[in-house]
Design a protein around this motif. Structure first.
Motif, PDB file in Angstrom:
ATOM      1  N   LYS A  17       0.835  -1.206   0.000  1.00  0.00           N
ATOM      2  CA  LYS A  17       0.000   0.000   0.000  1.00  0.00           C
ATOM      3  C   LYS A  17       0.872   1.260   0.000  1.00  0.00           C
ATOM      4  N   GLN A  18       1.900   1.250   0.841  1.00  0.00           N
ATOM      5  CA  GLN A  18       2.780   2.408   0.920  1.00  0.00           C
ATOM      6  C   GLN A  18       3.557   2.585  -0.387  1.00  0.00           C
ATOM      7  N   ALA A  19       3.982   1.460  -0.963  1.00  0.00           N
ATOM      8  CA  ALA A  19       4.754   1.544  -2.205  1.00  0.00           C
ATOM      9  C   ALA A  19       3.909   2.181  -3.303  1.00  0.00           C
ATOM     10  N   LEU A  20       2.630   1.776  -3.360  1.00  0.00           N
ATOM     11  CA  LEU A  20       1.754   2.307  -4.406  1.00  0.00           C
ATOM     12  C   LEU A  20       1.447   3.784  -4.196  1.00  0.00           C
ATOM     13  N   SER A  21       1.568   4.249  -2.948  1.00  0.00           N
ATOM     14  CA  SER A  21       1.305   5.674  -2.701  1.00  0.00           C
ATOM     15  C   SER A  21       2.613   6.442  -2.510  1.00  0.00           C
ATOM     16  N   GLY A  22       3.690   5.896  -3.079  1.00  0.00           N
ATOM     17  CA  GLY A  22       4.960   6.613  -3.095  1.00  0.00           C
ATOM     18  C   GLY A  22       5.621   6.750  -1.735  1.00  0.00           C
ATOM     19  N   ASN A  23       5.282   5.873  -0.809  1.00  0.00           N
ATOM     20  CA  ASN A  23       5.891   5.883   0.532  1.00  0.00           C
ATOM     21  C   ASN A  23       5.734   7.231   1.239  1.00  0.00           C
ATOM     22  N   ARG A  24       4.617   7.923   0.949  1.00  0.00           N
ATOM     23  CA  ARG A  24       4.423   9.245   1.572  1.00  0.00           C
ATOM     24  C   ARG A  24       3.581   9.172   2.833  1.00  0.00           C
ATOM     25  N   LEU A  25       2.970   8.005   3.082  1.00  0.00           N
ATOM     26  CA  LEU A  25       2.011   7.928   4.199  1.00  0.00           C
ATOM     27  C   LEU A  25       2.583   7.261   5.454  1.00  0.00           C
ATOM     28  N   TRP A  26       3.869   6.910   5.428  1.00  0.00           N
ATOM     29  CA  TRP A  26       4.452   6.302   6.639  1.00  0.00           C
ATOM     30  C   TRP A  26       4.388   7.309   7.781  1.00  0.00           C
ATOM     31  N   LYS A  27       4.083   6.815   8.960  1.00  0.00           N
ATOM     32  CA  LYS A  27       4.063   7.696  10.132  1.00  0.00           C
ATOM     33  C   LYS A  27       5.287   7.392  10.990  1.00  0.00           C
TER      34      LYS A  27
END
Lengths: 417, 90
Positions: free
Chosen positions: A10-20
């Motif tokens: 999921k993070q890879a598909l969203s460009g790793n921008r959503l990691w907290k």
């Protein structure tokens, strides 16, 4: 956020921008049930197990630097439980069992790699001693195998078997031993503790321990002000004497510096952790390809996180004498960490003469492998006010009572343990 | 880095010539209490900073020396024969 294959995709598909961030950075509250001084491996694992196993979550971990800046990020990442003595084997075996389930337990990839730890014997006497050690381990239900020269040559052909003075005769193998990604241990425990409500407060240095008229600890003065607590737990190995002194205690500990080294990355060459029995040299290869190795401490008392050139030379000489091919590898980095060297070479997890002050100290240079059990047993002690059964020998008063746990039989000479 | 030690008998020598005994404590009287002996054998002040340590010049004059140095900066302040400070000949 729980880490899983799904979360990575999921993070890879969203460009790793959503990691907290893996843990919060809270300001300290005015009071906690438990304050743990020291945000190293042991302090963080103590907080984690207090919250997870013993139901105490109103905890602060105070770290003067940042998480992972001390010895948990400076060691040579080895885990094993190949000890000889009653006070040690069950404790370190408990630790190894916790390592085996750790990644699932705290949902973090710590790269636990059970590649086997081999201790080499270079004389008939040493082979006998290792046979005895292996038998002691097996009697405690720990795996151990004594290998002869031929078996060793098949496993690790690159060793110097026919060294004129220190030929290799045998090896004691613990297959379940190995290495762990040390930084990930700190991060995994920090994240696991934080998720359960523990406040990890970085860049918070304790300057004084406050006590009331009855002598009980009421809290600590820090660079972020006074923080009160019901129980205070010290897990500051390397600086244990300094923190204990704030409470008026003198410990059976001297501080020494231990150096470690890593070479440039090379192709897979060394499959195990190898310990040179004629010196104190130990080596393994990281997953990045660097050879990670170390040897003795510098022998004089030191609080400096850097070592002496003579010890660097000594380490290289030992390494090349064991593995001649090492002479072709370039050393990339070296560093030092400061160790609580105790008077019998074994650690302390115990209450202190002050009722609500608890001590976790004296790890010499074997603290990393103990991280899970140390935290678990220290948490048990803090929560229940009594020792966990596997750490019941690791008492502060054992020197007075004559119950030293001197694995190497060296006596009260901390720089040679 | 405490790499060179100036022995009062032999001059400036590399640290590898010395073996290090540990903190320079005064030995208690043989009839001292058990507490005193326990403190002498096992307990250490272990200060961070200025520190006195017994160094044995094993590869030189074989005298016990007291080296006063800083265990953070590794500065060496003084090196004297143990007898000169302790007044003992043991």
């Amino acid at each position: 956020m729980r880490y899983s294959a799904y979360s990575i995709i999921k993070q890879a598909l969203s460009g790793n921008r959503l990691w907290k961030p893996a843990w919060r950075e809270p300001e300290p509250k005015s009071h906690y049930d438990v304050i743990i001084v020291g945000g190293g491996g042991h302090g963080l694992s103590t907080a984690y197990y207090l919250a997870k196993e013993f139901g105490i979550t109103n905890i602060a971990v105070l770290e003067k630097g940042y998480i992972g800046s001390g010895n948990v990020g400076r060691n040579t990442t080895i885990i094993r439980s190949n000890y000889l003595l009653e006070g040690n084997i069950p404790f370190y075996e408990f630790s190894l069992k916790l390592w085996e389930g750790l990644e699932q337990d705290f949902n973090y990839n710590a790269m636990v790699s059970q590649r086997g730890v081999m201790m080499l014997a270079h004389s008939d006497g040493q082979r006998d001693a290792y046979a005895r050690r292996g038998n002691a381990m097996r009697m405690h239900g720990v795996d151990a195998e004594l290998l002869d020269r031929k078996q060793l040559q098949a496993l690790m052909p690159y060793l110097n078997y026919d060294h004129a003075r220190f030929p290799i005769l045998a090896g004691l193998l613990q297959k379940r031993g190995g290495t762990v990604r040390h930084d990930a241990v700190a991060w995994g425990y920090a994240r696991g503790a934080d998720m359960r409500g523990v406040d990890i407060i970085q860049h918070c240095e304790v300057n004084a321990i406050r006590r009331d008229e009855q002598g009980r600890v009421t809290g600590v003065d820090t660079n972020k002000g006074f923080i009160g607590c019901n129980k205070l737990a010290l897990a500051t190995a390397g600086h244990s004497s300094e923190t204990a002194r704030m409470a008026g205690l003198e410990l059976p500990i001297e501080t020494h510096v231990l150096q470690a080294f890593v070479s440039e990355g090379i192709k897979p060459a060394i499959d195990h952790v190898i310990v040179y029995g004629a010196g104190h040299f130990y080596i393994s290869q990281s997953d990045k390809g660097g050879l990670v190795f170390g040897a003795d401490i510098d022998y004089y008392s030191s609080y400096a996180q850097r070592g002496n050139l003579a010890t660097v030379e000594h380490t290289m000489e030992e390494g090349v004498s064991l593995i001649p091919g090492l002479s072709r590898a370039k050393v990339l980095r070296s560093w030092g960490g400061v160790m609580d060297m105790s008077m019998d070479g074994s650690p302390i997890i115990d209450r202190t003469p002050i009722d609500n002050l608890y001590l976790n100290a004296g790890w010499c240079y074997g603290g990393f492998k103990a991280t899970p059990a140390s935290g678990f047993c220290f948490a048990h002690l803090i929560a229940k006010n009594e020792s966990h059964h596997v750490s019941r020998f690791l008492r502060l008063d054992r020197f007075e009572r004559g119950h030293m746990i001197d694995e190497a039989g060296k006596g009260p000479q901390p720089n040679i343990h | 880095m405490a790499s060179l030690i100036t022995c009062p008998h032999c001059g400036t020598r590399p640290k590898e010539e010395f073996s290090i005994r540990g903190t320079a404590l005064a030995r208690p009287h043989p009839a001292a209490s058990e507490e005193d002996w326990h403190a002498y054998v096992y307990l250490r002040e272990n200060p961070k900073g200025r520190y006195q340590e017994y160094w044995h010049h094993a590869g030189g004059c074989r005298r016990f020396l007291i080296v006063e140095r800083d265990n953070v900066t590794h500065d060496v302040f003084s090196v004297v024969d143990a007898v000169a400070i302790r007044g003992m000949s043991e």
